[in-house]
Design a protein around this motif. Structure first.
Motif, PDB file in Angstrom:
ATOM      1  N   LEU A   1       0.700   0.883 -12.262  1.00 10.92           N
ATOM      2  CA  LEU A   1       2.526   0.222 -11.554  1.00 10.92           C
ATOM      3  C   LEU A   1       3.141  -0.790 -10.103  1.00 10.92           C
ATOM      4  O   LEU A   1       3.568  -2.114 -10.536  1.00 10.92           O
ATOM      5  N   LEU A   2       2.670  -0.049  -9.488  1.00 10.44           N
ATOM      6  CA  LEU A   2       2.948  -0.010  -8.535  1.00 10.44           C
ATOM      7  C   LEU A   2       1.944  -1.356  -7.465  1.00 10.44           C
ATOM      8  O   LEU A   2       2.182  -1.164  -6.369  1.00 10.44           O
TER       9      LEU A   2
ATOM     10  N   SER B   1       1.074  -3.847  -7.241  1.00 10.03           N
ATOM     11  CA  SER B   1       1.470  -5.674  -7.873  1.00 10.03           C
ATOM     12  C   SER B   1       2.287  -5.971  -6.362  1.00 10.03           C
ATOM     13  O   SER B   1       2.543  -5.590  -5.532  1.00 10.03           O
ATOM     14  N   TYR B   2       2.484  -7.329  -6.230  1.00  7.49           N
ATOM     15  CA  TYR B   2       2.440  -7.807  -4.570  1.00  7.49           C
ATOM     16  C   TYR B   2       4.161  -8.457  -4.958  1.00  7.49           C
ATOM     17  O   TYR B   2       4.921  -9.043  -4.785  1.00  7.49           O
ATOM     18  N   ARG B   3       5.241  -7.462  -5.948  1.00  3.28           N
ATOM     19  CA  ARG B   3       5.951  -7.917  -6.302  1.00  3.28           C
ATOM     20  C   ARG B   3       7.426  -7.709  -5.353  1.00  3.28           C
ATOM     21  O   ARG B   3       7.122  -6.770  -4.538  1.00  3.28           O
TER      22      ARG B   3
ATOM     23  N   LYS C   1      -7.116  -0.618  -3.653  1.00  2.40           N
ATOM     24  CA  LYS C   1      -6.767  -1.595  -2.864  1.00  2.40           C
ATOM     25  C   LYS C   1      -8.251  -2.248  -2.145  1.00  2.40           C
ATOM     26  O   LYS C   1      -8.711  -3.099  -1.461  1.00  2.40           O
ATOM     27  N   ASN C   2      -8.967  -0.971  -2.506  1.00  2.00           N
ATOM     28  CA  ASN C   2     -10.698  -1.087  -2.290  1.00  2.00           C
ATOM     29  C   ASN C   2     -11.206  -1.592  -3.109  1.00  2.00           C
ATOM     30  O   ASN C   2     -12.691  -2.180  -1.947  1.00  2.00           O
TER      31      ASN C   2
ATOM     32  N   PRO D   1     -13.041  -5.211  -4.227  1.00  2.00           N
ATOM     33  CA  PRO D   1     -13.139  -6.041  -3.703  1.00  2.00           C
ATOM     34  C   PRO D   1     -12.088  -7.387  -4.741  1.00  2.00           C
ATOM     35  O   PRO D   1     -12.265  -6.793  -6.392  1.00  2.00           O
ATOM     36  N   LYS D   2     -11.315  -8.278  -4.566  1.00  7.97           N
ATOM     37  CA  LYS D   2     -10.903  -9.119  -5.684  1.00  7.97           C
ATOM     38  C   LYS D   2     -11.162 -10.096  -6.079  1.00  7.97           C
ATOM     39  O   LYS D   2     -10.878 -10.298  -7.350  1.00  7.97           O
ATOM     40  N   HIS D   3     -12.259 -10.458  -5.443  1.00  8.55           N
ATOM     41  CA  HIS D   3     -13.600 -11.370  -6.238  1.00  8.55           C
ATOM     42  C   HIS D   3     -13.643 -11.267  -7.534  1.00  8.55           C
ATOM     43  O   HIS D   3     -13.828 -11.744  -8.724  1.00  8.55           O
TER      44      HIS D   3
ATOM     45  N   TYR E   1     -12.018  -9.569  -9.658  1.00  7.54           N
ATOM     46  CA  TYR E   1     -11.477  -9.563 -10.287  1.00  7.54           C
ATOM     47  C   TYR E   1     -10.694 -11.402 -10.583  1.00  7.54           C
ATOM     48  O   TYR E   1     -11.241 -11.766 -12.227  1.00  7.54           O
ATOM     49  N   GLU E   2     -11.135 -12.082  -9.936  1.00  6.77           N
ATOM     50  CA  GLU E   2     -11.346 -14.149  -9.856  1.00  6.77           C
ATOM     51  C   GLU E   2     -12.395 -13.827 -11.099  1.00  6.77           C
ATOM     52  O   GLU E   2     -12.033 -14.983 -11.263  1.00  6.77           O
TER      53      GLU E   2
ATOM     54  N   GLU F   1     -11.391 -13.462 -14.416  1.00  4.41           N
ATOM     55  CA  GLU F   1     -10.262 -14.056 -14.811  1.00  4.41           C
ATOM     56  C   GLU F   1     -11.329 -15.539 -15.131  1.00  4.41           C
ATOM     57  O   GLU F   1     -10.494 -15.706 -16.633  1.00  4.41           O
TER      58      GLU F   1
ATOM     59  N   ARG G   1     -10.148  -6.446 -18.425  1.00  8.86           N
ATOM     60  CA  ARG G   1     -10.067  -6.548 -16.586  1.00  8.86           C
ATOM     61  C   ARG G   1      -9.457  -4.983 -16.382  1.00  8.86           C
ATOM     62  O   ARG G   1     -10.618  -4.382 -15.507  1.00  8.86           O
TER      63      ARG G   1
END
Lengths: 295, 429, 310
Positions: free
Chosen positions: C107-108, C110-112, C193-194, C196-198, C200-201, C204, C213
C-alpha cells in the motif's frame, strides 16, 4: 518527488486505485483511518504524560487531560539525585550511534563474504551464525559476565560495543538476502574490467545496498536505544546509565511511583528513534529508483 | 573519506575516553552500595549519601540503583561473578536464600561492639533480620499489612466504621453492603501470598512454613479452604473485585489500586504504601488504616515486618566502613529527616520522635497505625525458607490461587495439591 | 562440500568464482573474531550447564546427566503450558505479522502525496517496544471499558475482559505483535525498492493487470526477502519475551507464559540456571530444526536473481 514527475518514463505503472480521484479518496480514507488506529496508543501516551498525578489512575481512559500538567516533564527530566536525563540522553545517543555504526558497517562487510565469496566452511559458519540467534541472552549472561570481568571491562561500554565489531547476525543475514538479489552480471563485468573482490564490494555491491543498509541502521539504532538487559548488567555507575535503564528505574511496584514522570520520559524517549526514522526513511524511497534502472 | 574519519574518531572515543570516566579517587575508602526503588527513594537516598560524604571526607560511597525486578537480576549476576557491592538492600522473602548460599555477612559482631548502635531500637524491630540465630540484615523501616478504609465512602453508604478487632465475618458483611449501596466493590482481590503466609496466625498460632522451613507449618487445610470459599462468595457477589478483573488490570503498582479510582471502598496493602495511595488519590480524600480482620475468637494476624534491610555481603571489601554507614543511616536524625520514612516507620525511637512533629497526613496515619499494631500483634516468624519463591511462583499462584479463583478446581482439592507439592519442594531444598 | 562448490564453479563459463578462501575469511573475519572472543564461551558454557543443577546464588552445580530434561518433559506441568502458549503465539502471530507487513508495504509503495506520513504512522508502534508505558497502555486498550470493548459495544457486542480471560489473553499479545509489524514492513519496502522497474514496464506492455504483475513480478522477486522475514519472524516468534514480561507476566493460568519468559523466571527468580539452560537448549534444537526445514524448502520457492540457490 518532483524529479520523478519530470521523468514519467522512470515511473512505475500506476496501481488501480490511483487512476481516478475517487479512488485516491478511498485510498486516503482507508489508509488514513488505519494509520490513526495505529497511532492511537501513542496519542494516549502523550496525552497521559500531561495528566497530574491524581488524574493518571482516576481518568485513565481519556486521551486529553482534564488539567494540563506539563510539570511531569521537568519532574522526569530531573532524573535521580542530581543525575538528570541530560546525562542519560548523552550516554544513549553515544551508545546507539557508535553501536549502530559498528554493527551495520561490519554486517555489510561480513554479508558480502557470505553471499558472494566461496570459501571452505562457508555453510558451516553461516549455520553457526544463525544458531547464535536462537539461544536466549538470559542463559548466556552469567558466563559472559565472568568473561568480561576477567577482561576488567565491568562498568565500561566495552562489553556493549566490542561484540559489535562482528556485526549482528540479523543484519548480516538480511544484507546477504539483498546481495543475492543483485544480478551477478554486474560482478562479472567489473571483474573483467580488472576489479578485485574488494573492489567489487566497494564499487558494485555497496552502492546497491543503500535500502538494506538504511533499513539496518534504522533498526539498529532503535534496538540499541531500547536495549536494557545487557546495559543493566554491565553499567554500574548512574553516570553511565542509559535512557532505557533510567525509565525502568523510575518505578517500584511496592513503593511510590511518579507515573506522570514515567509517561513523560517514555514519550520523550521515542523522539530520537522517530527522528532517525524520519531522517532515513526518505532514502528508502528516493535513493533506489536509479539503481533499479541500472540493472 | 570524511565519514570514515568521523567514524574512527567516535570509535576512539568509545574505546579510550569513556572508561576513564569510571576512574575513582584513589586514597579514599570506597564503599559500594546497591538498592532498588523508585525516583523518590533514589533522590532521598542519594541526598543522604551526599550528606554522609560531607561529614566523612575519607569515605566515598559509590552507589547503584535500579527497579525491583532488575535489582535481583543484576545482584545475582554480580554474586556469581564475585562482584557484589559492600552493602545491598535486601528483602525479607529472599534473605534466607542468600544466607544459605553464604553471600551475606553476619552483623552480630558489629552490634555487640556498638559499631551498629541498637540502643534505641526495640528487639522486635530487629528480629526480622535474624536467620538461624544470627543477624544478617538491619531493618530500614517497620511495616505491617493493612486494610485501608475510605471513610467518605463508608459515610456515603451509611456504614459505621467497624471496631479495630473486626472479624472476617464482619468484613464480608461490610464488603457486600458497600457493593449493594454504592455499586462499587468492597475491596480488590485478597489472594496475595502474604495473606496465605499469615493466614494461620489468626486462628491457630501457626505459620505457612514450619520453623525449620522444610515443610508447610500448618496441619489443617480447613481454615485455608474456608478463607478461599469466602473469597469465592465475595467474588460472586461483587463484594470483592473478581480475580479475572485483577489479572486484566495487572500488577501496576500501588497507585493503580481500586480505592484510588474510587472503584472500591477498602484496600489491602503494606502500611508504608499509604503515602503512595493517598498521593495518587488526592489530598481531599480521607482514609483510615485497619488491621487484618481476624477469625471469630481468634488473635491478630498482623505482625511487624521489616520493609527492607541493608545487608553487608560476604564479598564486601570494606565491611567496617559499610557497618558505620548503616549505623548512621538508621540512627541519625539528620539522615532520616532527608529519608522521611519513605522505607517505612524508622526503627529507632529517637529518630521516630524527632520526625513526629513534621509528618504529613498520610505519614501521620502510618505512624499511628504502626503504634496500634505494636500494641496487638503476633510475633514475626522466621524469614521465608530459601525455596519460598519457588513455592509461590510455581505452586501457590499457578496451581492454587488461579485455578481456584477461575473456578476450575475446588478449594479442597487445590489445598491438598498445594500441600503435597509445596512439601515436596521444601523437603528437597 | 568443497567438491560441490568446485563442480558449481566448473559449470560456470568463467572460473572466476573459484575458491576465495583467503578473501572469504578476510570478509567474515570480523564476525568470526567476535564470535570466538565473545559468544563462543558463553554459548558453550550454557550447554554444559544444561547437564548440571547449577544455581546462580550458590555459583556451583553438579553434573546430573539428563535429569533436567527428564524433569521438564515428565514432571513440570508449567513447562508444557509454556510450550503450548509459545506454539499458539508462533502459529498465529508469524503469518499475521508477515501478511500485515507485506500488505501495508504494498500500500505504501507508491509515490502519492502523504505516503511518508503514513509510513511513519505505521512504523511508530514498533518503536515503543518494551517500555513500562506499553503495558499500562495495552491494558487500558483491552480493559473492560477500554477502546476495544467500546468499539465492540457500538456494534452491539458485549466484549470480554480480554486480558483476564484465559481464552482471550494470548490474543491480545498476538494482536500486539501484529500491531508492531513495522520492522518486517520496512524490510519489505526496501525489498520492493530493489525490484528493477523495467520488469514492470515490459509487463505492462504485455498487457498484464495489477494482480498479474504482483503474482508474476513482485512476489517472485520478493521471495528472498519473504524468506528472510519468515526465518527471522519464526526465530523471534519462538523467543518472544518482552510482551509477556511487561504486559501479562504469564497470566492468567499460564496461558501467556511464553517459553523464554519461563526460562528467565527459572534462571533469575529461582536461580536455577542449569535447568533454564537445558530448557533454552531444547528450544534452540527445535528452532534450528524448523529453520533447517525452511532452508530446505527454499530451493523450491525462493528466486535469486544471482542464480544460485546455495
Amino acid at each position: 518527488m518532483a524529479q520523478r514527475g519530470a521523468n514519467p518514463s522512470a515511473r512505475p505503472p500506476l496501481p488501480w486505485h490511483q487512476r481516478k480521484p475517487l479512488r485516491a479518496l478511498v485510498y486516503h480514507g482507508f489508509v488514513g483511518l488505519f494509520a490513526l488506529l495505529m497511532l492511537y496508543p501513542i496519542l494516549w501516551l502523550v496525552g497521559s504524560s500531561f495528566k497530574p498525578p491524581d488524574e493518571i489512575w482516576t481518568n485513565q481512559t481519556a486521551i486529553l487531560p482534564q488539567e494540563f500538567y506539563p510539570q511531569n516533564y521537568p519532574n522526569g527530566w530531573a532524573g535521580f539525585g542530581g543525575i538528570s536525563f541530560t546525562t542519560f540522553y548523552r550516554n544513549s545517543l553515544f551508545y546507539a550511534t557508535v553501536g549502530t555504526l559498528l554493527s551495520v558497517s561490519a554486517s555489510a562487510v561480513v554479508a558480502y563474504g557470505f553471499a558472494r565469496l566461496r570459501f571452505r566452511g562457508r555453510r558451516f559458519w553461516f549455520a553457526i551464525m544463525l544458531v547464535t540467534l536462537m539461544l536466549p541472552t538470559q542463559v548466556q549472561i552469567i558466563p559472559q559476565y565472568i568473561v568480561f570481568k576477567q577482561l576488567g571491562w565491568l562498568n565500561t561500554f566495552y562489553p556493549l560495543l566490542l561484540p559489535r565489531i562482528g556485526g549482528s547476525a540479523f543484519f548480516i543475514f538480511m544484507i546477504i538476502q539483498f546481495i543475492r538479489s543483485i544480478p551477478r552480471d554486474l560482478d562479472e563485468a567489473a571483474m573483467i574490467d580488472g576489479a578485485s573482490k574488494i573492489g567489487i564490494f566497494r564499487l558494485v555491491i555497496l552502492p546497491q545496498l543503500t535500502p538494506a543498509i538504511i533499513t539496518a541502521a534504522i533498526f539498529s539504532f532503535y534496538w540499541t536505544w531500547d536495549e536494557f538487559l545487557v546495559p543493566l548488567i554491565y553499567l554500574n555507575s548512574p553516570e553511565l546509565y542509559l535512557v532505557s535503564l533510567a525509565l525502568r528505574t523510575f518505578s517500584d511496584p511496592s513503593g511510590q511511583t511518579d507515573w506522570g514522570a514515567i509517561f513523560a520520559m517514555s514519550a520523550l524517549s521515542l523522539l530520537p528513534v522517530f527522528v532517525i526514522f524520519i531522517a532515513f526513511q526518505r532514502y528508502l524511497v528516493e535513493g533506489i529508483s536509479t539503481t533499479g534502472l541500472k540493472g | 573519506m570524511l565519514r570514515k574519519k568521523a567514524f574512527f574518531i567516535i570509535l576512539a572515543l568509545a574505546l579510550f575516553v569513556l572508561p576513564t570516566l569510571a576512574l575513582m579517587a584513589q586514597d579514599m575508602t570506597e564503599v559500594r552500595i546497591s538498592w532498588w526503588g523508585s525516583q523518590n527513594r533514589h533522590d532521598r537516598t542519594i541526598a543522604a549519601i551526599e550528606l554522609y560524604e560531607e561529614l566523612n571526607h575519607d569515605i566515598d560511597i559509590v552507589y547503584e540503583f535500579q527497579g525491583w525486578g532488575d535489582h535481583w537480576t543484576k545482584l545475582s549476576t554480580q554474586a556469581a561473578g564475585g562482584e557484589l557491592p559492600d552493602i545491598m538492600q535486601h528483602d525479607y522473602a529472599r534473605i534466607e536464600e542468600w544466607v544459605a548460599n553464604g553471600l551475606l555477612m553476619p552483623l552480630d559482631g558489629y552490634i555487640e561492639s556498638g559499631a551498629i548502635d541498637t540502643m534505641s531500637i526495640a528487639d522486635s524491630s530487629l528480629a526480622g533480620g535474624m536467620v538461624d540465630g544470627q543477624m544478617y540484615g538491619i531493618n530500614l523501616g517497620n511495616n505491617s499489612e493493612v486494610f485501608t478504609l475510605d471513610t467518605d465512602a463508608f459515610a456515603e453508604a451509611g456504614i459505621e466504621l467497624p471496631p479495630l478487632d473486626w472479624t472476617w465475618t464482619q468484613f464480608e458483611e461490610i464488603a457486600n453492603q458497600i457493593h449493594d449501596s454504592l455499586g462499587i466493590h468492597g475491596i480488590g482481590v485478597l489472594t496475595s501470598d502474604q495473606l496465605w503466609k499469615s493466614q494461620y496466625m489468626g486462628c491457630c498460632d501457626q505459620w505457612s512454613y514450619a520453623a525449620d522451613g522444610m515443610s508447610l507449618g500448618y496441619e489443617d487445610d480447613q481454615p485455608l479452604i474456608d478463607y478461599y470459599s469466602m473469597l469465592l462468595r465475595l467474588q460472586e457477589s461483587g463484594g470483592m473485585q473478581s480475580y479475572e478483573d485483577s489479572v486484566a488490570r495487572g500488577d501496576q503498582g500501588v497507585e493503580a489500586q481500586l480505592i484510588v479510582s474510587q472503584e472500591a471502598a477498602m484496600a489491602y496493602h503494606w502500611s508504608n504504601q499509604i503515602v503512595a495511595v493517598w498521593n495518587a488519590s488526592g489530598a481531599e480524600r480521607n482514609f483510615v488504616m485497619y488491621p487484618i480482620p481476624r477469625p471469630e475468637g481468634g488473635q491478630s494476624q498482623n505482625y511487624i515486618k521489616p520493609s527492607m534491610f541493608f545487608s553487608i555481603t560476604s564479598q564486601a571489601e570494606q565491611p567496617d566502613a559499610a557497618a558505620a554507614f548503616i549505623d548512621w543511616f538508621v540512627n541519625s536524625v539528620e539522615a532520616n529527616e532527608i529519608l522521611e520514612a519513605e522505607r517505612g516507620v524508622p526503627i529507632s525511637s529517637v529518630v521516630r520522635d524527632a520526625l513526629l512533629p513534621n509528618l504529613g497526613a498520610a505519614q501521620a496515619e502510618m505512624f499511628n497505625y504502626l503504634g496500634v499494631i505494636e500494641m496487638d500483634n503476633s510475633p514475626i516468624r522466621p524469614a521465608d525458607p530459601a525455596a519460598h519463591a519457588d513455592v509461590v511462583n510455581n505452586i501457590f499462584v499457578p496451581e492454587f490461587v488461579e485455578p481456584v479463583m477461575y473456578g476450575m478446581i475446588s478449594p479442597e482439592d487445590a489445598a491438598s495439591y498445594l500441600r503435597e507439592e509445596a512439601n515436596r519442594i521444601l523437603a528437597a531444598q | 562440500m568443497a567438491a560441490a562448490t568446485l563442480n558449481k564453479a566448473k559449470r560456470r563459463k568463467k572460473s572466476n568464482f573459484g575458491q576465495d578462501n583467503l578473501v572469504g575469511y578476510l570478509f567474515i573475519g570480523p564476525w568470526l573474531a567476535a564470535f570466538l572472543l565473545f559468544t563462543f564461551i558463553p554459548i558453550s558454557v550454557s550447554l554444559l550447564l544444561s547437564f548440571t543443577d547449577y544455581n546462580v546464588l550458590a555459583n556451583s552445580g553438579e553434573f546430573i546427566g539428563l535429569d533436567n530434561f527428564q524433569r521438564m518433559f515428565f514432571e513440570d506441568r508449567r513447562y508444557w503450558r509454556s510450550v503450548n502458549a509459545t506454539l499458539k503465539y508462533v502459529v498465529f502471530s508469524v503469518p499475521l505479522r508477515l501478511v500485515f507487513a507485506l500488505g501495508v508495504a504494498m500500500l505504501l509503495n507508491s509515490y502519492r502525496r502523504g505516503v511518508g506520513v503514513y509510513r511513519a504512522a505505521f512504523y511508530a508502534p514498533s518503536i515503543i517496544g518494551g517500555s513500562i508505558a506499553v503495558a499500562v497502555m495495552w491494558r487500558e486498550i483491552f480493559g473492560n471499558d477500554g477502546l476495544v470493548n467500546f468499539a465492540l459495544n457500538l456494534l452491539g457486542i458485549d466484549g470480554p475482559n480480554w486480558l483476564g480471560r484465559p481464552e482471550t489473553a494470548i490474543w491480545t499479545l498476538i494482536i500486539l505483535a501484529a500491531w508492531q509489524f513495522g520492522s518486517p514492513m520496512l524490510i519489505f519496502l526496501a525489498g520492493l525498492k530493489n525490484i528493477p522497474k523495467h520488469l514492470y514496464e515490459s509487463a505492462e506492455i504485455d498487457g498484464a493487470n495489477a494482480w498479474q504483475r504482483f503474482l508474476r513480478i513482485t512476489l517472485p522477486m520478493l521471495t528472498p526477502i519473504i524468506f528472510f522475514n519468515l526465518i527471522m519472524q519464526l526465530i523471534s516468534g519462538f523467543m518472544v519475551f518482552t510482551q509477556a514480561f511487561i504486559v501479562t507476566q504469564g497470566k492468567p493460568l499460564d496461558t501467556t507464559l511464553f517459553y523464554a519468559l519461563y526460562v528467565y523466571r527459572r534462571a533469575f527468580e529461582q536461580n536455577e540456571m542449569g535447568y533454564a539452560s537445558a530448557m533454552a537448549w531444547v528450544m534452540l534444537m527445535v528452532i534450528a530444526l524448523l529453520t533447517a526445514l525452511v532452508f530446505r524448502s527454499s530451493s523450491y520457492w525462493v528466486h535469486y536473481e544471482a542464480g544460485d540457490g546455495s
